[in-house]
Design an enzyme around this catalytic site. Structure first.
Site, PDB file in Angstrom:
ATOM      1  CD1 TRP A 102     -54.998 -60.675 -42.392  1.00  0.00           C
ATOM      2  CD2 TRP A 102     -55.771 -59.618 -40.580  1.00  0.00           C
ATOM      3  NE1 TRP A 102     -54.340 -59.459 -42.301  1.00  0.00           N
ATOM      4  CE2 TRP A 102     -54.799 -58.802 -41.190  1.00  0.00           C
ATOM      5  CE3 TRP A 102     -56.378 -59.173 -39.406  1.00  0.00           C
ATOM      6  CZ2 TRP A 102     -54.433 -57.551 -40.691  1.00  0.00           C
ATOM      7  CZ3 TRP A 102     -56.016 -57.923 -38.902  1.00  0.00           C
ATOM      8  CH2 TRP A 102     -55.060 -57.130 -39.538  1.00  0.00           C
ATOM      9  CG  ASP A 172     -61.799 -61.226 -42.850  1.00  0.00           C
ATOM     10  OD1 ASP A 172     -62.089 -60.366 -43.703  1.00  0.00           O
ATOM     11  OD2 ASP A 172     -60.858 -61.090 -42.035  1.00  0.00           O
ATOM     12  CE  LYS A 196     -57.303 -55.244 -46.033  1.00  0.00           C
ATOM     13  NZ  LYS A 196     -55.924 -54.829 -45.767  1.00  0.00           N
TER      14      LYS A 196
HETATM   15  C1  LIG Z   1     -58.180 -60.452 -44.189  1.00  0.00           C
HETATM   16  C2  LIG Z   1     -58.208 -59.286 -43.236  1.00  0.00           C
HETATM   17  N1  LIG Z   1     -59.046 -59.311 -42.185  1.00  0.00           N
HETATM   18  C3  LIG Z   1     -59.115 -58.290 -41.314  1.00  0.00           C
HETATM   19  C4  LIG Z   1     -58.339 -57.171 -41.448  1.00  0.00           C
HETATM   20  C5  LIG Z   1     -58.450 -56.070 -40.445  1.00  0.00           C
HETATM   21  O1  LIG Z   1     -59.222 -55.060 -40.967  1.00  0.00           O
HETATM   22  P1  LIG Z   1     -59.555 -53.711 -40.173  1.00  0.00           P
HETATM   23  O2  LIG Z   1     -58.259 -53.034 -39.962  1.00  0.00           O
HETATM   24  O3  LIG Z   1     -60.475 -53.023 -41.120  1.00  0.00           O
HETATM   25  O4  LIG Z   1     -60.217 -54.073 -38.905  1.00  0.00           O
HETATM   26  C6  LIG Z   1     -57.465 -57.077 -42.520  1.00  0.00           C
HETATM   27  C7  LIG Z   1     -56.639 -55.852 -42.665  1.00  0.00           C
HETATM   28  O5  LIG Z   1     -55.622 -55.766 -43.217  1.00  0.00           O
HETATM   29  C8  LIG Z   1     -57.394 -58.167 -43.431  1.00  0.00           C
HETATM   30  O6  LIG Z   1     -56.545 -58.129 -44.471  1.00  0.00           O
END
Ligand SMILES: Cc1ncc(COP(=O)(O)O)c(C=O)c1O
Length: 361
Positions: A102, A172, A196
């Site tokens: 991520w 994040d 989550k």
């Molecule tokens: C740490 C992290 N950042 C970003 C995301 C992406 O999130 P979204 O699908 O809400 O854009 C996720 C999704 O699993 C994640 O676990």
């Protein structure tokens, strides 16, 4: 009823009392003679509901007054692009710390918008550890440093907030928001998708130090200008009302559980139980993340042979344990044990793992 223990990485398990309340209020909400999904976000009932969620989140996280809390659409990925746009101009630079998938994604979304620099990365070692802080090559005068306190796929979590001096830290927190107490004042921005630890998908929470906004010098479309959301209490356009309402119920549930300190205790106990089962399996189950940064939220583990993956998943499902398939990038298994997963769920999983290993080892 055949509700199972759900280990999905996200969208993920929600607390059962919250789902029951949603069910009860589905047809008529708060005397509105309609559901929460069917009333205007400008009406007093929803404005009150939104303000209560904002209040509860601020209380649970002890958010200082100089921070705005936003409930926005677009998920964490959209924020990975909106934040660089709003925090810096195109000539400025930002540092990225990569400890998994991520962080890489956030970097890709920032690249078209400003000068990016990877100040530390654990990519070469397969994202199994966090690069030592004294080896980070931070850029003097960077607009911000971005990192991912919990990498959902690789199962790598920071338990300390990195010291980056006066440069705003952008984090994040999608997969560990509200899983333990966090000192918000150490951050420039905290953001995280709701799906989550907090509620249904469709909402991303942003906690931003207000003085960082509006200085980018870009000519942004008004909808991308975060200050407009701040000025309009996240209602510059129509918000994800149903998700916001459910997040509000989850926040009430969290308060009733004892808040983030109680969550930390429980999350620690669940993670310890699962990792000790893996480590004491005589090599049948393997998690190869450095022990000091093993995630308390997402626990990836491998079986001795990929041929066992399918039988493991099939038998786990039959035993009432769902969502254990690992991310396609890593294979194997992953158990996501967010706030709403009770200790009994992890106990059921480890009992099943014992039994499976005995029969297949
Ligand atoms: C740490 C992290 N950042 C970003 C995301 C992406 O999130 P979204 O699908 O809400 O854009 C996720 C999704 O699993 C994640 O676990």
């Amino acid at each position: 009823m055949s509700r199972a223990f759900n280990f999905s990485a996200g969208p993920a398990a929600l607390p059962e009392p919250v789902l029951r309340q949603v069910q009860e209020e589905m047809l008529e909400w708060k005397g509105e003679r309609a559901s929460v999904m069917e009333v205007s976000h400008r009406g007093q009932a929803f404005i009150d509901c939104a303000a209560e969620a904002d209040h509860d989140l601020r209380e649970l996280m002890a958010v200082p007054d100089d921070y705005a809390v936003l409930f926005m659409q677009g998920g964490a990925t959209t924020l990975a692009a909106l934040l660089p746009m709003n925090l810096a101009g195109p000539e400025q630079s930002a540092d990225y710390i990569l400890t998994g998938h991520w962080g890489e994604k956030a970097l890709e979304n920032a690249k078209p918008l400003l000068q990016t620099h990877v100040a530390a990365s654990a990519r070469d070692s397969g994202y199994k550890s966090i690069p030592l802080r004294d080896q980070w090559q931070l850029t003097p005068g960077a607009a911000f440093v971005h990192y991912t306190p919990n990498e959902t796929i690789h199962g790598v979590e920071f338990f300390d907030i990195p010291d980056v001096g006066n440069v705003p830290l952008v984090a994040d927190f999608s997969s560990n928001l509200l899983s333990r107490p966090v000192d918000v004042s150490r951050f420039g921005v905290i953001y995280g998708g709701a799906q989550k630890n907090l509620g249904p998908s469709g909402l991303v929470i942003v906690i931003v130090r207000k003085d960082l906004l509006g200085k980018h010098g870009r000519n942004l479309p008004p909808i991308f200008e975060l200050q407009n959301q701040v000025k309009n209490d996240s209602m510059f356009n129509t918000p994800a009302t149903f998700s916001w309402y459910v997040v509000g119920l989850v926040l009430k549930w969290l308060k009733a559980q004892g808040g983030t300190s109680a969550m930390e205790q429980q999350n620690r106990a669940k993670a310890e139980l699962l990792y000790s089962k893996i480590d004491k399996s005589g090599g049948f189950y393997v998690n190869s993340v450095d022990r000091v940064c093993r995630s308390r939220m997402n626990v990836p583990f491998m079986l001795p042979s990929a041929d066992l993956d399918k039988p493991f998943l099939k038998e786990a499902e039959a035993a009432g344990l769902l969502g254990l398939k690992g991310h396609r990038a890593l294979g194997g298994m992953r158990a996501s044990i967010y706030n709403a997963m009770p200790l009994a769920g992890v106990q059921a999983l480890t009992d099943f793992m014992d039994d499976f290993a005995r029969r297949n080892g």
